[in-house]
Design a protein around this motif. Structure first.
Motif, PDB file in Angstrom:
ATOM      1  N   LYS A  43       0.191  -1.235  -0.026  1.00  0.00           N
ATOM      2  CA  LYS A  43       0.265  -0.073   0.150  1.00  0.00           C
ATOM      3  C   LYS A  43       0.998   1.432   0.108  1.00  0.00           C
ATOM      4  N   ALA A  44       2.266   0.854   0.968  1.00  0.00           N
ATOM      5  CA  ALA A  44       2.877   2.535   0.225  1.00  0.00           C
ATOM      6  C   ALA A  44       3.627   2.270  -0.425  1.00  0.00           C
ATOM      7  N   ALA A  45       3.669   1.565  -1.004  1.00  0.00           N
ATOM      8  CA  ALA A  45       5.079   1.209  -2.595  1.00  0.00           C
ATOM      9  C   ALA A  45       3.608   2.337  -3.434  1.00  0.00           C
ATOM     10  N   ALA A  46       2.064   2.427  -3.182  1.00  0.00           N
ATOM     11  CA  ALA A  46       0.973   2.333  -4.723  1.00  0.00           C
ATOM     12  C   ALA A  46       0.967   3.165  -4.164  1.00  0.00           C
ATOM     13  N   ALA A  47       1.007   4.727  -3.053  1.00  0.00           N
ATOM     14  CA  ALA A  47       0.911   5.186  -2.900  1.00  0.00           C
ATOM     15  C   ALA A  47       2.136   6.543  -3.049  1.00  0.00           C
ATOM     16  N   ASN A  48       3.394   5.351  -2.898  1.00  0.00           N
ATOM     17  CA  ASN A  48       4.463   6.384  -4.087  1.00  0.00           C
ATOM     18  C   ASN A  48       4.630   6.482  -5.052  1.00  0.00           C
ATOM     19  N   GLY A  49       3.628   5.396  -5.783  1.00  0.00           N
ATOM     20  CA  GLY A  49       3.848   5.323  -7.281  1.00  0.00           C
ATOM     21  C   GLY A  49       4.784   4.019  -7.828  1.00  0.00           C
ATOM     22  N   THR A  50       5.773   3.240  -6.488  1.00  0.00           N
ATOM     23  CA  THR A  50       7.165   3.076  -6.764  1.00  0.00           C
ATOM     24  C   THR A  50       6.088   1.212  -7.207  1.00  0.00           C
ATOM     25  N   LYS A  51       4.467   1.361  -7.452  1.00  0.00           N
ATOM     26  CA  LYS A  51       4.467  -0.691  -6.948  1.00  0.00           C
ATOM     27  C   LYS A  51       5.515  -1.694  -8.191  1.00  0.00           C
ATOM     28  N   VAL A  52       5.593  -3.035  -7.298  1.00  0.00           N
ATOM     29  CA  VAL A  52       5.910  -3.698  -8.259  1.00  0.00           C
ATOM     30  C   VAL A  52       4.972  -4.948  -8.369  1.00  0.00           C
TER      31      VAL A  52
END
Length: 79
Positions: A14-23
């Motif tokens: 969820k944190a990565a999705a919020a930052n736009g760095t989701k893998v």
């Protein structure tokens, strides 16, 4: 009580999705690999992995009237 592995992974995703760095991952949480580059035969339009010169040569043999360099222009083909 601490976080379970699943909770920690979900929080991290969820944190990565919020930052736009989701893998991109599979359903089990394993990171997906990038697709290998492919090249299309100019005669029959079949796509073959470009980094496999032996596969390119074997496919070019299916078109006996056409040279392998015509099937896959610009590709490295095994001798």
């Amino acid at each position: 009580m601490g976080l379970s592995k699943k909770d920690a992974r979900t929080r991290q995703q969820k944190a990565a999705a919020a930052n736009g760095t989701k893998v991109e991952t599979t359903a089990g949480g394993v990171v997906k690999k990038a697709e290998k580059p492919k090249i299309a035969c100019t005669v029959c339009k079949q796509e073959i992995i470009a980094s496999m010169p032996i596969s390119l040569r074997d496919h070019a043999n299916k078109h006996p009237k056409v040279a392998p360099s015509v099937c896959f222009p610009g590709a490295t083909i095994a001798a």
